[in-house]
Design an enzyme around this catalytic site. Structure first.
Site, short mmCIF file in Angstrom:
data_model
loop_
_atom_site.label_atom_id
_atom_site.label_comp_id
_atom_site.label_asym_id
_atom_site.label_seq_id
_atom_site.Cartn_x
_atom_site.Cartn_y
_atom_site.Cartn_z
N GLU A 95 -17.42 32.52 -45.41
CA GLU A 95 -18.58 33.03 -46.16
C GLU A 95 -18.69 32.31 -47.50
O GLU A 95 -17.69 32.04 -48.16
CB GLU A 95 -18.42 34.54 -46.40
N ASP B 174 -42.28 23.35 -40.25
CA ASP B 174 -41.29 23.75 -39.24
C ASP B 174 -41.28 22.65 -38.18
O ASP B 174 -42.13 22.63 -37.29
CB ASP B 174 -41.69 25.11 -38.66
N ARG C 223 -27.12 24.37 -30.37
CA ARG C 223 -28.09 25.40 -30.74
C ARG C 223 -27.83 25.78 -32.21
O ARG C 223 -26.70 26.08 -32.59
CB ARG C 223 -27.92 26.66 -29.88
N THR D 280 -34.86 23.47 -35.93
CA THR D 280 -33.74 23.71 -35.04
C THR D 280 -33.00 22.38 -34.85
O THR D 280 -33.53 21.32 -35.17
CB THR D 280 -34.21 24.19 -33.66
N LYS E 116 -33.42 20.83 -30.04
CA LYS E 116 -34.56 20.38 -29.23
C LYS E 116 -34.54 18.85 -29.15
O LYS E 116 -33.55 18.32 -28.69
CB LYS E 116 -35.84 20.99 -29.79
N TYR F 186 -13.34 31.92 -40.78
CA TYR F 186 -14.35 32.58 -41.63
C TYR F 186 -14.57 31.74 -42.89
O TYR F 186 -13.62 31.28 -43.50
CB TYR F 186 -13.88 33.98 -42.06
C1 PLP Z 1 -37.90 26.76 -31.30
C2 PLP Z 1 -38.70 27.02 -32.50
C3 PLP Z 1 -38.28 27.96 -33.44
C4 PLP Z 1 -37.16 28.96 -33.23
O1 PLP Z 1 -35.98 28.54 -32.85
P1 PLP Z 1 -34.88 29.55 -32.24
O2 PLP Z 1 -33.64 28.75 -32.42
O3 PLP Z 1 -35.26 29.80 -30.85
O4 PLP Z 1 -34.88 30.79 -33.07
C5 PLP Z 1 -39.03 28.09 -34.58
N1 PLP Z 1 -40.13 27.34 -34.80
C6 PLP Z 1 -40.56 26.43 -33.91
C7 PLP Z 1 -41.78 25.63 -34.21
C8 PLP Z 1 -39.87 26.24 -32.72
O5 PLP Z 1 -40.32 25.36 -31.85
#
Ligand code: PLP
Length: 425
Positions: free
Chosen positions: A61, A205, A240, A231, A234, A59
């Site tokens: 926090e 994003d 993840r 993220t 990807k 933990y």
């Molecule tokens: C995949 C994605 C997210 C969200 O990611 P999660 O880990 O699935 O919550 C947010 N914005 C964009 C543009 C994405 O491609």
């Protein structure tokens, strides 16, 4: 050798055979199939070792050197490394690496920079935006006013003049430049100019393209955005999870507060360690080669598909992602996804701009090359992939064709093991 990902030495095989059975099946599916979902990838064994290691026991926090629990001296060192590495990789002075997923990272950015009821403006979900960019079923659409924009109906490209007009009309507090099904490069500079002209913040994003950006194969939002979310799993090929980059101390403080205690309790320090490992991998020269090859493969796959009479949204790609418009083949995205799945090709149905079908049926199929490129596949294999897709989709309910293609794919993928040296049993 550690046989953790399929060998006999994983104690789970003995202690929980019920679970182990499915682990093996999924492992085989990953090894023997073609993974074409553009948001997926294969993390390295180092990333998985970190994610599955002892840091899961702790933990922590709070933030490094300011924790609410004792015993965090080594946890702090690792989180600080993750922060430093992500800052360096993207050239940004502040980073928060605690978000559990992309959606949480985006939520933190909203909480940091907006008040409930403020207006946000992003691309429509049905045109390639993300749930968290203002969809009515998501927190973003429930807590904030949404003024979405669309891509150009003819070219399928972002129309920056039109976006500027929409921004002028709706005066959003925050604009979002981030996409899940847009096959072309994004001009973050143009977004920044538009946001500035209406006094809005710009959130970039970069979830889908973070790996391409780290590898120099896509322009960076650094220097343009007021906050950058992403993220890690990807194109960036990490575990993840997610992280948030801030260009100013003021924003960074708001982000830190929004993540903890605003949205989360204890951070997943095992995942933070895995993120640190992934940032380290992404900073290596090999990763630049990888990122460039992802794009080369996507272009090769797009060209081969168009030769076979597939219609592509925007007429091609300059990223990792391809969106097929299936209407000239008289089939829906749902049908295509199912037929391909049965042949060992994993892709996902996706709406195309102004799709006449519902989001559950769709007229589109979304593909991406990050995972296949991680396995070492190149342009030659992309041409094979296009042919297999064509074969299956020409006779989508022919089980013999599916079985034949599946076997051919099994043989080809055996030459590109995801985790070389691991024993299948
Ligand atoms: C995949 C994605 C997210 C969200 O990611 P999660 O880990 O699935 O919550 C947010 N914005 C964009 C543009 C994405 O491609």
């Amino acid at each position: 050798m550690n046989e953790k990902y399929g060998g006999e030495n994983m104690t789970l095989a003995q202690s929980d055979p019920e679970i182990w059975n499915f682990y093996q099946k999924e492992w085989r599916r990953q090894e023997e199939g073609l993974e074409l979902i553009p948001s997926e990838n294969y993390a390295s064994r180092d990333v998985m070792d970190a994610a599955g290691g002892i840091f899961t026991n702790k933990y922590a926090e709070g933030y490094p050197k300011k924790r609410y629990y004792g015993g965090n001296e080594w946890i702090d060192e690792v989180e600080l490394l993750a922060i430093e590495r992500s800052k360096k990789l993207f050239g940004v002075p502040f980073s928060n690496v605690q978000s559990h997923a992309g959606s949480q990272a985006n939520m933190a950015a909203y909480f940091a920079l907006l008040q409930p009821g403020d207006t946000v403006m992003g691309l429509n979900l049905s045109q390639g935006g993300h749930l968290t960019h203002g969809s009515p079923v998501n927190f973003s659409g429930k807590l904030y006013k949404v003024a979405a924009f669309n891509v150009d109906p003819e070219t399928h490209l972002l129309d920056y003049d039109e976006i500027a007009r929409q921004a002028e009309a709706h005066k959003p507090k925050m604009m979002i430049a981030g996409f899940t099904a847009y096959p072309r490069q994004v001009d973050f500079g143009k977004f920044a100019k538009i946001a500035k002209s209406v006094n809005a913040k710009l959130m970039a994003d970069m979830s889908h393209v973070a790996g391409l950006i780290a590898g120099g194969a896509h322009p960076s939002p650094t220097g343009h955005a007021d906050v950058i979310t992403s993220t890690t799993h990807k194109t960036l090929r990490g575990p993840r999870g997610a992280f948030i980059l801030s260009p100013s101390e003021e924003t960074a403080k708001l982000i830190d507060k929004a993540v903890f205690p605003g949205l989360q309790g204890g951070p997943l320090e095992n995942m933070i360690m895995a993120k640190a490992v992934a940032f380290h991998e992404a900073a290596k020269p090999e990763f630049k080669t990888y990122a460039r090859q992802i794009v080369k493969n996507a272009k090769a796959l797009a060209a081969a598909l168009m030769d076979l009479n597939f219609v592509l949204v925007s007429g091609g790609t300059d990223t990792h992602l391809i969106l097929i418009d299936l209407r000239n083949r008289n089939m829906t995205g749902k049908e295509a996804q199912l037929a391909l799945d049965a042949a060992g090709i994993t892709a996902n149905k996706n709406t195309i701009p102004n799709d006449p079908q519902s989001p559950f049926i769709t007229s589109g199929l979304r593909l991406g090359t990050p995972a296949l490129t991680t396995r070492g596949m190149k342009e030659k294999e992309m041409a094979m992939v296009a042919h297999w897709m064509d074969e299956v989709l020409k006779s989508p309910s022919d089980e013999q064709v599916r079985a034949k293609v599946k076997e051919e794919i099994r043989r080809m993928t055996a030459e590109f093991p995801i985790y070389p040296g691991l024993i299948k049993n």
